[in-house]
Structure formats: C-alpha cells, structure tokens
Design a protein around this motif. Structure first.
Motif: not given
Ligand code: ADE
Length: 226
Positions: A85-89, A129-144
């Motif tokens: 699951f792509l998520t900032p946390d 659960e993986i985050s691509i960095g300490d910022y919030v994107l609108s969704g996980g697609e770009l992170a994926a």
């Molecule tokens: N979805 C929203 N922000 C994200 C982030 N920083 N990394 C991964 N998924 C995210």
C-alpha cells in the motif's frame, strides 16, 4: 516479474511505463505491468468504491469490499509475494528496499486516494506500506510509478550495461560522482584532467573520492559506519 497496480485513476499510469528503461524491460519480457481499475469491483452500478468515514470528518475512504474482491480475484491464480500500500505513513522508500523488492516475482500495489483505504484491508491483506517521501501526494499513483521504476531498472538484463546499476547513487551508501561529456572545454569550463587520462585505475580512484566527498557534503547521514 509481474507487477499489478490497483487504482481508481488508471489514466495517471498510462504513460510512465511506456518509455525508456521500463518500456525496454517490458519489451524484453522481463517485466509485466497490469493496471487494474478498482471500479471493476465497485459495490453498485454507480461505480461506488468509497464512502464517508465513520466518526465524521472530511474526505472519503476507499471501502473494504472492492479492494478485497479485487485482491482475492487477482490472487486466484498466483500468490503475491508482496501486497504494497502506497501511503505517506509507510516506511520510507530507499535503495535497499528497491533491491529487496526487485527479487520478488509477483507484486500487487494498491494506490490510495481521498482519505486513504479502510484500515481493515491494511490489517488483513497488506504486507508492506511504503512512502516515497515526507510529503503528501493527491494519491498513490505517482508513488507507485516511482516504486515500479526503482524496482524495474534493477531486474537482471534490463540495463544495457549490467553493471551500471551497481554504480548508482545509494548502492554503496554513496552518492554518484560527477559526470562529464563532450566537449572537453565548454566556455572556459574544463573537464577534470584525470577523466581524459585513459588511466582507469586512477579514474576509479578519483570517482570514489568524489563520491565520498559529495556524500559527506550532502548526505552525511547515509555513510555507513563500518
Ligand atoms: N500517497 C500520498 N502521498 C504519498 C507518499 N508520499 N508516498 C506514497 N504514497 C503516497
């Protein structure tokens, strides 16, 4: 390797995998990417996949049912080595994580949207659960897309010069050294003499020293204590 991606915005993932190295990986049959529209598993004929969150608060949450149905259907003929699951946390993506994931056969990535996904799916299906960095994107697609790129280029046979990923920044806990190309002099800016010397031993030493210097200056936190 086969990577499946579950998303409510498949359009966002139309282009990133169709160019350059990832395209080559796909063309060579080393990487398969299947993007699945979560609405295929919607709970009603209106295509609903999300709902208000219990307890109140702004933002919709992706429901259990479409996610679980999708995961179970996609798992019917294979076992996913990881359901991510792509998520900032999540844990922050790093080169060692990309290296590890590049050894897997089947990966499912779930892109969140709105306020995220129902926690029960995270509890019962998600393995990482993986985050691509300490910022919030609108969704996980770009992170994926970032994660697929980081993994895909590591698959054996994907890069032309098989050794080149070994010299990437971070592979040795070192940033990459500076690089130069023609011409030797542009305006009055000269390429370092050593790179023109043809002495590969010296060149490698110089590159290593530059990599160490750059890492000490920019990212002292990643240098390994031996
Ligand atoms: N979805 C929203 N922000 C994200 C982030 N920083 N990394 C991964 N998924 C995210």
């Amino acid at each position: 390797m086969h990577i499946h991606i579950l998303t409510v915005l498949p359009e966002l993932l139309e282009s990133p995998f169709n160019h350059s190295i990832l395209k080559r990986a796909k063309d060579k049959g080393l990487l398969e990417i299947s993007v699945h529209h979560l609405r295929r598993w919607a709970v009603n004929e209106y295509g609903q996949v999300d709902d208000y969150q219990f307890g109140g608060g702004a933002g919709m949450v992706i429901m259990c049912e479409p996610l679980v149905k999708a995961i179970e259907e996609l798992s019917a003929d294979k076992i996913f080595d990881e359901i991510i699951f792509l998520t900032p946390d999540g844990e922050r993506l790093s080169q060692p994580i990309a290296n590890q994931l590049s050894l897997r056969e089947n990966i499912l990535m779930i892109c969140g949207h709105y306020k995220g996904i129902d926690q029960r799916v995270r509890d019962h299906f998600v393995t990482r659960e993986i985050s691509i960095g300490d910022y919030v994107l609108s969704g996980g697609e770009l992170a994926a897309a970032v994660l697929v790129d980081a993994i895909g280029r590591l698959l054996p046979g994907v890069l032309n010069d098989e050794t080149s990923a070994l010299f990437d920044s971070f592979q040795d806990n070192l940033l990459a050294p500076p690089v130069y190309t023609r011409p030797e002099v542009y305006r009055d800016w000269k390429v370092p003499e050593i790179l023109l010397s043809g002495d590969h031993k010296k060149i490698n030493e110089w590159r290593y020293e530059e990599a160490v210097k750059r890492t000490q200056e920019r990212r002292p936190d990643i240098i390994k204590d031996e």
